[in-house]
Every structure is written in C-alpha cells, then in structure tokens.
Design an enzyme around this catalytic site. Structure first.
Site, PDB file in Angstrom:
ATOM      1  N   ASP A 166      57.884  66.850  32.008  1.00 57.14           N
ATOM      2  CA  ASP A 166      57.453  68.112  32.618  1.00 57.14           C
ATOM      3  C   ASP A 166      58.406  69.189  32.143  1.00 57.14           C
ATOM      4  O   ASP A 166      59.611  68.925  31.996  1.00 57.14           O
ATOM      5  CB  ASP A 166      57.494  68.030  34.157  1.00 57.14           C
ATOM      6  CG  ASP A 166      58.880  68.322  34.705  1.00 57.14           C
ATOM      7  OD1 ASP A 166      59.668  67.366  34.839  1.00 57.14           O
ATOM      8  OD2 ASP A 166      59.202  69.513  34.961  1.00 57.14           O
TER       9      ASP A 166
ATOM     10  N   ASP B 111      58.013  67.265  42.707  1.00 55.16           N
ATOM     11  CA  ASP B 111      59.428  66.987  42.656  1.00 55.16           C
ATOM     12  C   ASP B 111      59.943  67.098  44.087  1.00 55.16           C
ATOM     13  O   ASP B 111      59.348  67.769  44.930  1.00 55.16           O
ATOM     14  CB  ASP B 111      60.152  67.974  41.724  1.00 55.16           C
ATOM     15  CG  ASP B 111      61.558  67.468  41.362  1.00 55.16           C
ATOM     16  OD1 ASP B 111      62.223  68.118  40.555  1.00 55.16           O
ATOM     17  OD2 ASP B 111      61.976  66.423  41.917  1.00 55.16           O
TER      18      ASP B 111
END
Ligand SMILES: Nc1nc(=O)c2cc3nc(NCCN4CCCCC4)[nH]c3cc2[nH]1
Length: 346
Positions: A241, A61
């Site tokens: 996720d 990320d």
C-alpha cells in the site's frame, strides 16, 4: 492497494476504482475513521462498505502508525496502549490492542491489522528490542480480543499481525518467527519505509520473507515507489500500500510506462499526445499531456482526478504485469527492462 485514508481514495469515484483502476483491496485508516465520521455514523450505515459503497475488500491499518505520524505532540505510549490528541480538534483518546480490534470490527474491514508500535527510525538496539517485545505482547492481546468477538455485518474478517524489529537482523528474525507462529491468514511487515535507505529496507524484507510462511500473503506496509515494489516482489512480497500514486498525482508527478513525467514542466505545454498510450484505461489515452498540464497548473479539480486515476492504473498495471511475468517465468528479465524506465525522468 490504493490508500483511502478517510473512506475515500482521494479524488477517485468507487466506479472509476473498479472499472478503470481495477483495484481489488483499498485501505482505510482506523485513526482517521474513528475520529471522523466516527463509529456511530459508520455503524448506522452498516459499516464502511455500506457507507462508501466499495463492495470489494477493505483493509484497515490499526492506527499505531497514524498516531505516531499524525497526532499532535500529546502522544504517550505505555504498556496499556497509546494516549493521543486528535489532529482535528485536540480531543484526547486512547487506543489499546483491545479497543482497536473492536473499532476495526465496527468499521467492517475485511482485513484488520494488529495494533503495533511502528518503531521509530533510527533507534538503538535496546529501544528496538523493547518496542518489538511490546508489539508482540500487544499482538497476543489483539488475537485474544479478535478471537472472542464476532464480525458485525455478516461478512468475514481476518487479522494480520505485523513484524517489527527496526533495522536489526536478529530482532527481525525473532519477530518474523513470533508473527509466523501466530498462524493467522496473512502476515505484514511493518517498521519499514520510515526513512531508512532502500538498501536496508530490501535487506530486512528479504530476511523476514525467508521466514514468513510461503503459503500466506506477505504484506509490506507503506511501500512504495514502482522500483521499490518490483524489488520487493522479487524478495517475496505479495501486497503493498502506498499514498504515492495519489499524493504525487496531486502535485503533478505522473508515472508512465516510459518513465516519470513532471506534468507541470514547460515541455508538456503543447504536447497533444496521450498521457500514456502504453497503458490501457480510459484517462491515459483519452486526455493529452497538454490538457492535464493545463488542469494541474490551473489547480482544477479534474487535474487531480485524472492524474490520480492514471497513477493508480499504472500501479495496478505494474503489479499485474509482474504477476503475469512470474507465471510465465520471465519476471527477472522483465524487471531489469522495467527498472531502466521506472526511474527515468521524461
Ligand atoms: N500499523 C502499521 N505498522 C507499521 O509498522 C507501519 C509502517 C509503515 N511505514 C509506512 N511508510 C509510509 C511511507 N510513505 C511513503 C510515501 C509518502 C508518505 C509516507 N507506512 C506504514 C504503516 C504502518 N502501519
């Protein structure tokens, strides 16, 4: 995708992730890895794969969300990027679309996330529109930087853009169109699972999935519970996720094929049956509920390990089962059956 924020899926060895959980992609966070161990160490190792030994795909990320959710109050956002204070030592740093691309190149992630602003929830339409428009301008800067730099460790890297627009349908449609037009290999949906009701998350996920290209993976960030995941699969999401399987494992919340167990509950004290005989994988059948309860109540490290491996195995089983049911055309009926169990407290 199991979350491995600082280069490790907490309490789980890479071999267990591969052999027991059968994970494919794991996550890392640019914010955490940049602050610790730092790029110098990661580059000296030859990238995160070499450093932690995970030889399957890693998605990182981009830091926007972590800065928003983690760094101290010293966060300042402007057109250039985000100035923030490290939650570790208070040192001041700046993330920009450009340097976050360079950082993720240096980490060596296979899938790199665009630098975006995860629009805070709730916010008014004007704020949401301005935030979305800045995320779009930042995406253009990410693409320019990414497309003019090379992978550092010999394996390919790809960039996923992120849809924003908060809870406003018109903005979500506009953002989905803009993200789709970037023509990247996969597309992510951001700005959700930030406190909005699940119904709103589903409604906006559907709006965006109807616009994002069907021949590219759609990744819904930060989602979610098993029930959230099944619902969003039915709306067109392919990748997820969430820290739930590992974070909740550490405080004794165990997901099983029959329902949710709070293993700390007295009722499991002398239950010698396996944690979940309906689930394949070593720990779910080798260890009893009573033993796991004893470990978790005693704060034993093995408790966190067993519970984490089990919950991750459950999550991977759930999504692999969903894929099988979609292929054989029985997903809708299977989902209805599963939903009865998923929220059931045992
Ligand atoms: N780059 C980026 N952009 C986002 O809009 C974003 C939105 C997100 N929304 C979440 N939600 C996480 C919710 N999670 C649920 C279980 C407990 C901890 C928080 N994670 C996210 C990560 C994100 N990353």
């Amino acid at each position: 995708m199991p979350v491995g924020t600082a280069g490790t899926v907490k309490a789980v060895h890479q071999r267990e992730l591969k052999e027991d959980v059968k994970a494919q992609i794991i996550l890392g966070n640019t914010y955490h890895l940049y602050l610790r161990p730092g790029l110098d160490i990661l580059e000296k190792a030859g990238g995160l794969h070499a450093f932690n030994g995970w030889d399957r795909p890693i998605l990182t990320d981009s830091g926007g969300y972590q800065v928003y959710s983690l760094a101290g109050t010293g966060r300042k956002i402007n057109e250039e990027g985000v100035v923030f204070k490290s939650h570790i030592d208070g040192s001041v740093h700046t993330f920009t679309p450009e340097n976050v691309m360079d950082i993720q190149r240096a980490i060596g992630a296979d899938i790199i996330m665009a630098f975006d602003e995860c629009t805070p929830y709730p916010c008014d339409f004007t704020y949401a529109r301005k935030s979305m428009e800045m995320t779009h301008r930042w995406l253009t800067r990410c693409c320019n930087r990414f497309d003019s730099t090379e992978a550092k460790y010999g394996h390919g890297q790809t960039l996923f853009p992120i849809v924003q627009g908060s809870v406003y349908k018109d903005l979500r449609k506009q953002s989905a169109e803009f993200i789709a037009s970037a023509g990247r290999e996969g597309n992510a949906i951001g700005g959700l699972s930030v406190g909005e009701p699940a119904e709103i998350m589903y409604e906006l996920t559907e709006v965006v999935c109807d616009i994002l290209p069907k021949d590219k993976p759609r990744y819904l960030m930060g989602v979610g519970t098993p029930a959230n995941i099944l619902e969003c699969i039915s709306l067109g999401v392919d990748m997820f996720d969430c820290v739930m399987p590992t974070r909740n494992a550490r405080n004794g919340m165990i997901f099983t094929t029959e329902g949710i167990i709070n293993i700390r509950n007295e009722k499991w004290k002398d239950d010698m049956s396996p944690i979940d005989s309906g689930l394949g994988g070593h720990v779910s059948t080798f260890y009893s509920k009573a033993y796991l309860r004893h470990l978790v109540k005693s704060g034993e490290m093995l408790g966190a390990q067993i519970a984490s491996i089990h919950n991750l195995t459950f999550y991977l089983w759930l999504v692999n089962s969903a894929r099988e049911k979609i292929i054989d055309g029985s997903f809708a009926s299977w989902k209805r059956e599963m939903e009865k169990k998923l929220n059931q407290r045992l």
